[in-house]
Design a protein around this motif. Structure first.
Motif, PDB file in Angstrom:
ATOM      1  N   VAL A  92      28.265  37.068  28.709  1.00  0.00           N
ATOM      2  CA  VAL A  92      27.845  35.859  29.515  1.00  0.00           C
ATOM      3  C   VAL A  92      27.381  35.011  28.577  1.00  0.00           C
ATOM      4  CG1 VAL A  92      26.490  34.846  31.559  1.00  0.00           C
ATOM      5  CG2 VAL A  92      27.586  36.805  31.761  1.00  0.00           C
ATOM      6  N   ILE A 111      32.565  33.965  29.381  1.00  0.00           N
ATOM      7  CA  ILE A 111      33.602  34.998  29.649  1.00  0.00           C
ATOM      8  C   ILE A 111      34.983  33.937  30.112  1.00  0.00           C
ATOM      9  CG2 ILE A 111      34.357  36.279  31.759  1.00  0.00           C
ATOM     10  CD1 ILE A 111      31.645  37.537  31.677  1.00  0.00           C
ATOM     11  N   ARG A 112      34.639  32.918  30.448  1.00  0.00           N
ATOM     12  CA  ARG A 112      35.808  32.108  31.010  1.00  0.00           C
ATOM     13  C   ARG A 112      36.346  30.995  29.915  1.00  0.00           C
ATOM     14  NH1 ARG A 112      32.553  32.805  35.171  1.00  0.00           N
ATOM     15  NH2 ARG A 112      33.457  33.926  36.917  1.00  0.00           N
ATOM     16  N   PRO A 143      40.189  39.162  30.055  1.00  0.00           N
ATOM     17  CA  PRO A 143      39.525  38.931  31.374  1.00  0.00           C
ATOM     18  C   PRO A 143      38.925  37.782  31.712  1.00  0.00           C
ATOM     19  CG  PRO A 143      38.712  40.785  30.138  1.00  0.00           C
ATOM     20  CD  PRO A 143      39.869  39.946  28.993  1.00  0.00           C
ATOM     21  N   ARG A 144      39.123  37.322  32.689  1.00  0.00           N
ATOM     22  CA  ARG A 144      38.743  35.816  33.534  1.00  0.00           C
ATOM     23  C   ARG A 144      37.300  36.076  34.333  1.00  0.00           C
ATOM     24  NH1 ARG A 144      41.189  32.802  29.707  1.00  0.00           N
ATOM     25  NH2 ARG A 144      43.594  33.598  29.360  1.00  0.00           N
ATOM     26  N   SER A 145      36.958  37.387  34.653  1.00  0.00           N
ATOM     27  CA  SER A 145      35.757  37.276  35.581  1.00  0.00           C
ATOM     28  C   SER A 145      35.051  38.664  35.212  1.00  0.00           C
ATOM     29  CB  SER A 145      36.457  37.585  36.865  1.00  0.00           C
ATOM     30  OG  SER A 145      36.938  38.796  37.063  1.00  0.00           O
ATOM     31  N   MET A 146      33.762  38.663  35.609  1.00  0.00           N
ATOM     32  CA  MET A 146      32.987  39.888  35.297  1.00  0.00           C
ATOM     33  C   MET A 146      33.702  41.139  35.707  1.00  0.00           C
ATOM     34  SD  MET A 146      29.177  38.494  36.019  1.00  0.00           S
ATOM     35  CE  MET A 146      28.485  36.975  35.275  1.00  0.00           C
ATOM     36  N   ALA A 147      34.432  41.071  36.945  1.00  0.00           N
ATOM     37  CA  ALA A 147      35.053  42.286  37.586  1.00  0.00           C
ATOM     38  C   ALA A 147      36.095  42.909  36.581  1.00  0.00           C
ATOM     39  CB  ALA A 147      35.500  41.932  38.872  1.00  0.00           C
ATOM     40  N   GLU A 148      36.966  41.783  36.187  1.00  0.00           N
ATOM     41  CA  GLU A 148      38.048  42.250  35.195  1.00  0.00           C
ATOM     42  C   GLU A 148      37.527  42.656  33.818  1.00  0.00           C
ATOM     43  OE1 GLU A 148      40.732  38.975  34.608  1.00  0.00           O
ATOM     44  OE2 GLU A 148      41.191  38.838  36.797  1.00  0.00           O
TER      45      GLU A 148
END
Length: 259
Positions: free
Chosen positions: A156, A160-161, A170-175
């Motif tokens: 972060v 990330i984005r 990855p475009r999100s924390m979950a990914e």
């Protein structure tokens, strides 16, 4: 108020990450420095040979002096002598680009590479020193050695984005967490069309005394470096990482790395 030294370092860092050149006004605005102060610092950097202008009033760019210092630092820490033969053998065995990164605080830094593909389609990036953690196999290999909270905190901070990367990034924390879990299960990280469309990479961490001191990767065009091929490359990549781990004892650059 930032010191002259702090401003000089900020300017050098800005120019290193925004090639090939920037005008005075943009440098001052990006760093929130008064233009007169920025001009004075840039004048000092010009006098000492770190930046240059091709014409009066023109934009500023870094000189090769920074590269010379960086190479001298790597030589002094044994990177070429210690790591390069291992990277060269790995590049020859895979026919692809091999890259070494070392842990430097909360970031990874590229320090060496070897190109195995001499002709035809090849990957050979020239993208600065800092590894973008989220979209690279090297970054994911390192982050996968941490717990989720620590990995996300570092990711972060770096971002990330970010824009400009491939559709597989990855475009999100979950990914990102999904990718890290996969890397932990496999023992290596793989990315496909992540750093940029059409390229793939596989990487493993270099472990020493219970911590991660760096990562080593193999990268190439996705059309050639498929997931099945990367899975086949992973064992020899892990052997190279183990060899680099043993050799790292002779390099201060590795022994001072954190995590």
């Amino acid at each position: 108020m930032p010191s002259v030294r702090d401003r000089a370092l900020s300017i050098l860092d800005l120019l290193a990450h925004h090639p090939p050149e920037l005008p005075l006004a943009e440098i001052a605005d990006r760093l929130d420095i008064p233009r007169a102060a920025a001009h004075r610092v840039l004048a000092d950097l010009k006098e000492t040979g770190y930046v240059r202008q091709d014409r009066d009033g023109g934009p500023y760019r870094l000189t090769a002096k920074i590269v010379t210092l960086a190479f001298a630092y790597l030589v002094g820490n044994g990177i070429p002598d210690v790591a390069q033969p291992v990277l060269d053998r790995l590049a020859e065995a895979t026919g692809e680009l091999v890259r070494l990164a070392v842990v430097d605080g909360d970031q990874l830094t590229w320090v060496a590479k070897a190109q195995g593909k001499q002709h035809g389609l090849r990957v050979d990036p020239d993208d600065g020193a800092e590894v973008y953690l989220v979209a690279t196999a090297n970054g994911q290999a390192w982050l996968s050695c941490m717990d989720d909270d620590a990995a996300l905190a570092i990711a972060v901070r770096q971002g990330i984005r970010r824009e400009g990367y491939g559709p597989g990034a990855p475009r999100s924390m979950a990914e990102l967490l999904h990718a890290l879990q996969r890397a932990r299960c496999n023992g290596f990280a793989m990315v496909v069309d992540a750093y940029e469309a059409g390229t793939s990479a596989v990487a493993v961490p270099i472990l020493r005394k219970g911590g991660v001191v760096g990562t080593v990767s193999v990268a190439g065009p996705t059309i050639r470096l498929t997931e099945a091929r990367m899975e086949g490359i992973a064992p020899i990549l892990q052997e190279a990482a183990a060899e680099l781990s043993l050799l790292a004892a002779g390099s201060p650059l590795f022994t001072t790395a954190k995590r």
